[in-house]
Design an enzyme around this catalytic site. Structure first.
Site, PDB file in Angstrom:
ATOM      1  N   LYS A   1       8.200   5.871   4.118  1.00 60.12           N
ATOM      2  CA  LYS A   1       8.911   4.740   3.525  1.00 60.12           C
ATOM      3  C   LYS A   1      10.367   4.669   3.983  1.00 60.12           C
ATOM      4  CE  LYS A   1       6.101   5.177  -0.659  1.00 60.12           C
ATOM      5  NZ  LYS A   1       6.140   5.363  -2.118  1.00 60.12           N
TER       6      LYS A   1
ATOM      7  N   ARG B   1       1.137   7.932 -13.705  1.00 54.76           N
ATOM      8  CA  ARG B   1       1.380   6.583 -13.181  1.00 54.76           C
ATOM      9  C   ARG B   1       0.358   5.603 -13.736  1.00 54.76           C
ATOM     10  NH1 ARG B   1       4.120   6.886  -8.360  1.00 54.76           N
ATOM     11  NH2 ARG B   1       4.620   4.696  -8.761  1.00 54.76           N
TER      12      ARG B   1
ATOM     13  N   PRO C   1      10.218  -0.302  -1.960  1.00 55.72           N
ATOM     14  CA  PRO C   1       8.964  -0.809  -1.416  1.00 55.72           C
ATOM     15  C   PRO C   1       8.097   0.307  -0.838  1.00 55.72           C
ATOM     16  CG  PRO C   1      10.696  -1.145   0.168  1.00 55.72           C
ATOM     17  CD  PRO C   1      11.352  -0.535  -1.051  1.00 55.72           C
ATOM     18  N   GLU C   2       6.863  -0.078  -0.466  1.00 53.65           N
ATOM     19  CA  GLU C   2       5.928   0.898   0.081  1.00 53.65           C
ATOM     20  C   GLU C   2       5.762   0.676   1.581  1.00 53.65           C
ATOM     21  OE1 GLU C   2       2.356   0.979  -2.319  1.00 53.65           O
ATOM     22  OE2 GLU C   2       3.485   0.616  -4.159  1.00 53.65           O
TER      23      GLU C   2
END
Length: 301
Positions: free
Chosen positions: A73, A280, A18-19
């Site tokens: 994170k 990305r 997750p971020e």
């Protein structure tokens, strides 16, 4: 993973969910349960995600949890053990793609792929579950934190306007790559970068050094608003993410750009496109987010 290679934590962390909002949600949930509690026992299943299982087994049981915080994170539990000869430790956790840290009753049903059980002094357990085991966990002295976490950049929720402006305008990198660079802003990832750029009406292939001052100010405002709203809604539940109480987030229903290829832009109705920027996938509106002049990254699909 062999002992003595904590740098791997920093090397892989920026690629994975997750971020920042998801980690912050977990941290805030754990803060309701853990500070002031003592870890009386530790049970481990598979340990290939732990940097040094022996060290954790020796140094964590008996520790008092003083605080829970987020660093980029990473989740960091500040521990204390011993009497007058007090020893401070840090339990550092990265959730990877599918990691979960939840607090449950000690007799609660054990979910598959639960690999670590921290028994607390109030008959509850802090459990770490990770089906794919891309998460990481280690224990270290506070003096080793920089070596472990790496030279991470500014926190997007704490950085000043002047520092934010300097970090953006001084670099000739594409803004998408710049926001994802954990040396610049710790905690940003693909989802919230795309959402912030869409909200600020900035194309992901623009160069940071070419942004106007008003665009930089607009971007910082957009990032803060996006991150704060995502935290308020418990993050984006993609993959296996849940908060510390086992509840999924809700921000995924508010996505305006990320993973919306071919769907209409909420502002202008133009179809959202996807392109590769800095290796990305990047989702953007070709009308609202005007592309830079000259060579453009190739669109996908």
């Amino acid at each position: 993973m062999p002992a003595g290679t904590p740098a791997l934590l920093f090397e892989v962390e920026y690629l994975l969910m997750p971020e920042l909002p998801e980690v912050e949600t977990v941290v805030r949930g754990l803060r309701r349960h853990l500070p002031g509690r003592r870890i009386v026992e530790l049970r481990l299943g598979k340990t290939d995600f732990i940097d040094d299982p022996v060290a954790i087994g020796e140094r964590v049981p008996g520790s008092l949890i003083r605080a829970v915080r987020r660093h980029g994170k990473f989740l960091v539990l500040e521990l204390e053990r011993g009497g007058e000869a007090r020893v401070e430790e840090l339990l550092v956790v990265h959730l990877g793609m599918t990691g979960q840290l939840i607090v449950v009753a000690a007799d609660a049903e054990i979910a598959p792929h639960t690999h670590a059980f921290f028994t607390l002094d109030d008959r509850r357990e802090l459990r770490f579950r990770d089906p794919r085991r891309f998460g990481r966990m280690l224990v270290a002295a506070p003096a080793e934190s920089e070596k472990i976490l790496g030279p991470l950049g500014a926190d997007p929720l704490e950085v000043s306007e002047a520092e934010f402006r300097r970090l953006i305008s001084s670099r000739r990198a594409r803004i998408k790559a710049l926001l994802l660079d954990q040396h610049v802003f710790r905690g940003m990832g693909n989802i919230y970068t795309d959402e912030s750029l869409w909200k600020a009406k900035i194309h992901p292939a623009r160069l940071g050094a070419n942004l106007k001052l008003e665009e930089i100010a607009r971007l910082q405002k957009a990032m803060r608003e996006i991150l704060e709203e995502a935290i308020r809604l418990g993050g984006s539940s993609i993959s296996d993410y849940v908060g510390a109480d086992g509840q999924p987030g809700e921000f995924q229903i508010r996505h305006r750009a990320y993973d919306r290829e071919g769907k209409k832009c909420f502002r202008c109705g133009t179809k959202i496109r996807r392109m590769i920027v800095a290796g990305r996938s990047s989702y953007f509106c070709p009308r609202c987010q005007v592309a830079p002049r000259g060579r453009r990254p190739r669109a996908v699909g």
